[in-house]
Design a protein around this motif. Sequence first.
Motif, PDB file in Angstrom:
ATOM      1  N   ILE A  18      67.416  55.617  20.112  1.00  8.58           N
ATOM      2  CA  ILE A  18      67.616  54.111  20.862  1.00  8.58           C
ATOM      3  C   ILE A  18      67.362  53.079  19.996  1.00  8.58           C
ATOM      4  O   ILE A  18      68.058  52.095  19.994  1.00  8.58           O
ATOM      5  N   VAL A  19      66.206  53.043  19.424  1.00  5.53           N
ATOM      6  CA  VAL A  19      65.628  51.819  18.335  1.00  5.53           C
ATOM      7  C   VAL A  19      66.557  51.859  17.519  1.00  5.53           C
ATOM      8  O   VAL A  19      66.746  50.781  17.230  1.00  5.53           O
ATOM      9  N   ALA A  20      67.167  52.665  16.985  1.00  2.43           N
ATOM     10  CA  ALA A  20      68.034  52.689  15.583  1.00  2.43           C
ATOM     11  C   ALA A  20      69.211  51.753  16.020  1.00  2.43           C
ATOM     12  O   ALA A  20      69.827  51.008  15.413  1.00  2.43           O
ATOM     13  N   LYS A  21      69.732  51.712  17.539  1.00  2.12           N
ATOM     14  CA  LYS A  21      70.704  51.030  17.912  1.00  2.12           C
ATOM     15  C   LYS A  21      70.365  49.769  18.312  1.00  2.12           C
ATOM     16  O   LYS A  21      71.376  48.958  18.667  1.00  2.12           O
ATOM     17  N   ASP A  22      69.357  49.472  18.816  1.00  2.76           N
ATOM     18  CA  ASP A  22      68.747  48.156  18.972  1.00  2.76           C
ATOM     19  C   ASP A  22      67.205  47.899  18.643  1.00  2.76           C
ATOM     20  O   ASP A  22      66.357  47.894  19.526  1.00  2.76           O
ATOM     21  N   GLU A  23      67.106  47.655  17.447  1.00  2.00           N
ATOM     22  CA  GLU A  23      65.914  47.530  16.777  1.00  2.00           C
ATOM     23  C   GLU A  23      64.846  46.481  17.692  1.00  2.00           C
ATOM     24  O   GLU A  23      63.729  46.380  17.683  1.00  2.00           O
ATOM     25  N   LYS A  24      65.784  45.402  17.649  1.00  2.00           N
ATOM     26  CA  LYS A  24      64.861  43.966  18.240  1.00  2.00           C
ATOM     27  C   LYS A  24      64.912  43.858  19.682  1.00  2.00           C
ATOM     28  O   LYS A  24      64.803  42.701  20.197  1.00  2.00           O
ATOM     29  N   GLU A  25      65.390  45.078  20.667  1.00  2.00           N
ATOM     30  CA  GLU A  25      65.303  44.963  21.902  1.00  2.00           C
ATOM     31  C   GLU A  25      66.409  43.937  22.444  1.00  2.00           C
ATOM     32  O   GLU A  25      66.039  43.053  23.063  1.00  2.00           O
ATOM     33  N   SER A  26      67.759  43.912  22.319  1.00  2.00           N
ATOM     34  CA  SER A  26      68.465  42.916  22.959  1.00  2.00           C
ATOM     35  C   SER A  26      69.075  43.762  23.923  1.00  2.00           C
ATOM     36  O   SER A  26      69.645  42.982  24.918  1.00  2.00           O
ATOM     37  N   GLY A  27      69.451  44.878  23.979  1.00  2.00           N
ATOM     38  CA  GLY A  27      70.105  45.368  25.240  1.00  2.00           C
ATOM     39  C   GLY A  27      69.632  47.004  25.607  1.00  2.00           C
ATOM     40  O   GLY A  27      68.962  46.888  26.694  1.00  2.00           O
ATOM     41  N   LEU A  28      70.271  47.777  24.639  1.00  2.00           N
ATOM     42  CA  LEU A  28      70.138  49.222  24.955  1.00  2.00           C
ATOM     43  C   LEU A  28      68.728  49.669  25.281  1.00  2.00           C
ATOM     44  O   LEU A  28      68.530  50.567  26.133  1.00  2.00           O
ATOM     45  N   ARG A  29      67.659  49.014  24.612  1.00  2.00           N
ATOM     46  CA  ARG A  29      66.350  49.426  24.514  1.00  2.00           C
ATOM     47  C   ARG A  29      65.879  49.142  25.848  1.00  2.00           C
ATOM     48  O   ARG A  29      64.736  49.794  26.372  1.00  2.00           O
ATOM     49  N   MET A  30      66.296  48.443  26.797  1.00  2.00           N
ATOM     50  CA  MET A  30      65.853  48.294  28.087  1.00  2.00           C
ATOM     51  C   MET A  30      65.893  49.464  28.869  1.00  2.00           C
ATOM     52  O   MET A  30      64.848  49.455  29.756  1.00  2.00           O
ATOM     53  N   VAL A  31      66.736  50.369  28.704  1.00  2.00           N
ATOM     54  CA  VAL A  31      66.387  51.633  29.623  1.00  2.00           C
ATOM     55  C   VAL A  31      65.285  52.182  29.262  1.00  2.00           C
ATOM     56  O   VAL A  31      64.833  53.060  30.533  1.00  2.00           O
ATOM     57  N   TYR A  50      59.037  39.915  39.615  1.00  2.74           N
ATOM     58  CA  TYR A  50      59.637  38.784  39.271  1.00  2.74           C
ATOM     59  C   TYR A  50      58.940  38.052  38.069  1.00  2.74           C
ATOM     60  O   TYR A  50      59.263  37.608  37.277  1.00  2.74           O
ATOM     61  N   LEU A  51      57.574  38.522  37.755  1.00  6.10           N
ATOM     62  CA  LEU A  51      56.804  37.523  36.946  1.00  6.10           C
ATOM     63  C   LEU A  51      56.831  38.516  35.577  1.00  6.10           C
ATOM     64  O   LEU A  51      56.446  38.197  34.710  1.00  6.10           O
ATOM     65  N   ASP A  52      57.164  39.940  35.613  1.00  5.59           N
ATOM     66  CA  ASP A  52      57.214  40.587  34.676  1.00  5.59           C
ATOM     67  C   ASP A  52      58.261  39.881  33.389  1.00  5.59           C
ATOM     68  O   ASP A  52      59.211  39.491  33.898  1.00  5.59           O
ATOM     69  N   LYS A  53      57.723  40.038  32.148  1.00 11.31           N
ATOM     70  CA  LYS A  53      58.571  39.274  31.248  1.00 11.31           C
ATOM     71  C   LYS A  53      60.042  39.692  31.066  1.00 11.31           C
ATOM     72  O   LYS A  53      60.833  39.089  30.340  1.00 11.31           O
ATOM     73  N   LYS A  54      60.193  41.013  31.612  1.00  8.90           N
ATOM     74  CA  LYS A  54      61.652  41.602  31.265  1.00  8.90           C
ATOM     75  C   LYS A  54      62.733  41.024  32.226  1.00  8.90           C
ATOM     76  O   LYS A  54      64.074  41.632  32.158  1.00  8.90           O
ATOM     77  N   THR A  55      62.295  40.171  32.988  1.00  6.33           N
ATOM     78  CA  THR A  55      63.583  39.376  34.028  1.00  6.33           C
ATOM     79  C   THR A  55      64.275  38.585  33.000  1.00  6.33           C
ATOM     80  O   THR A  55      63.903  37.976  31.991  1.00  6.33           O
ATOM     81  N   LEU A  56      65.461  38.424  33.419  1.00 11.60           N
ATOM     82  CA  LEU A  56      66.483  37.627  32.530  1.00 11.60           C
ATOM     83  C   LEU A  56      66.940  36.553  33.556  1.00 11.60           C
ATOM     84  O   LEU A  56      67.596  36.943  34.237  1.00 11.60           O
TER      85      LEU A  56
END
Length: 362
Positions: A231-244, A322-328
């Motif tokens: 997962i990290v290899a495909k998305d090192e800086k957490e832009s999409g896939l890593r969200m799973v 909603y306060l969790d930083k992972k909301t977009l």
Amino acid sequence: MTRALRVELEANSYPIVVGAGLMNRVSEFLMPLMKSNKVLIVSDAFVKARYLPIVQRSLTDAGLDVNSVEIPVGEASKSLAEFSRVQDSLVRHQLDRGSTLIALGGGVVGDLGGFAAAVYMRGISYVQIPTTLQAQVDASVGGKTAINHPKGKNLIGAFHQPKLVVIDVDTLRTLPQRDIRAGLIEVIKMGVIRDERLFEMVEENLEAILNIEAATLIEMISRACVNKAEIVAKDEKESGLRMVLNYGHTFGHALEALTHYNRYRHGEAVSIGMNCAARLAVNLGMFSETDFQRQRSLLKRAKLPLTFPDDLTPEALCDAMYLDKKTLGGKLRLILPTRIGEVVIRDDVEDRQILEAIAQCF
Ligand SMILES: NC(=O)c1ccc[n+]([C@@H]2O[C@H](COP(=O)([O-])OP(=O)(O)OC[C@H]3O[C@@H](n4cnc5c(N)ncnc54)[C@H](O)[C@@H]3O)[C@@H](O)[C@H]2O)c1
Ligand SMILES: [Zn+2]
């Protein structure tokens, strides 16, 4: 039996060695990577007493100049004050650009040590020797490092990949069962999001895992790390896939925040969160009741909690989500399972549906 795997991140690629009895063999894996002979080992008070002497001996025997710094046990050490103490120690012992910082301990030591290495002289080499299951299966892959701000967890940090990770499953023998169970949730989570076989391995070997049987643990931890590495290899800086990887975590983080991070282990909060996310997925008609029960019964067998505490309300939990930083953009993005081994990202779930699922998990 020792397993060697590799996290593939182009110039930042690094090996992970998983085995038993590795603590006195650390120099074997480290020496080929050393650019100078200076090392600073960061550990907490418990880990220092139990494991530092053996690691230190392995490194000094190999001719390295080894110093160490101890931080207090616990999450409170992910602070600017302790960060500053580690920097002081790096300066005092004159570590240079070719030197290496070793984080020996759980996720707290890894996150603080990794962040200290990320910024000292604009970044020096960093090696992780994780000693909790949580840190072995989760923090060891991904290169996330951070300390906390009084206003929030992990607010100050950097991506800094280690040069090497050495996982010795024997260290888990001294870890309390509660921490083994809590760390196991990240493995079960990985099974649900993308690897049904890993989920099955935990189902079939739960007793061996809890009894710290080395061969089973080496197999399981390696497989969990390989999954995370992919997962990290495909998305090192957490832009999409890593969200799973956040499956169960949006609910879990809300619960941790509302209980001031001191009632539940992270993994326990995530267990409740996964049960709730799965319930929501059943309600939405996208996950079968059979798979829901399968996840539920494994969590139950692992003696992980499944329901929210009575002193909270669904409304308070939903607000905290909603306060969790992972909301977009103000929208909740939820990771919901479609079967054991597959999840989807949904940002179109209505609050009333979230509230209903939470209410069913009290
Ligand atoms: N960077 C990442 O990707 C990442 C991922 C997950 C978690 N984390 C962070 O990790 C932290 C939690 O990690 P943790 O659960 O390892 O906590 P921790 O580092 O606080 O360790 C938990 C406790 O276990 C003790 N301990 C460590 N190794 C032991 C051993 N072998 N035997 C007995 N006791 C031992 C520690 O002294 C401590 O008291 C959090 O701060 C979290 O934010 C980071
Ligand atoms: Zn987690």
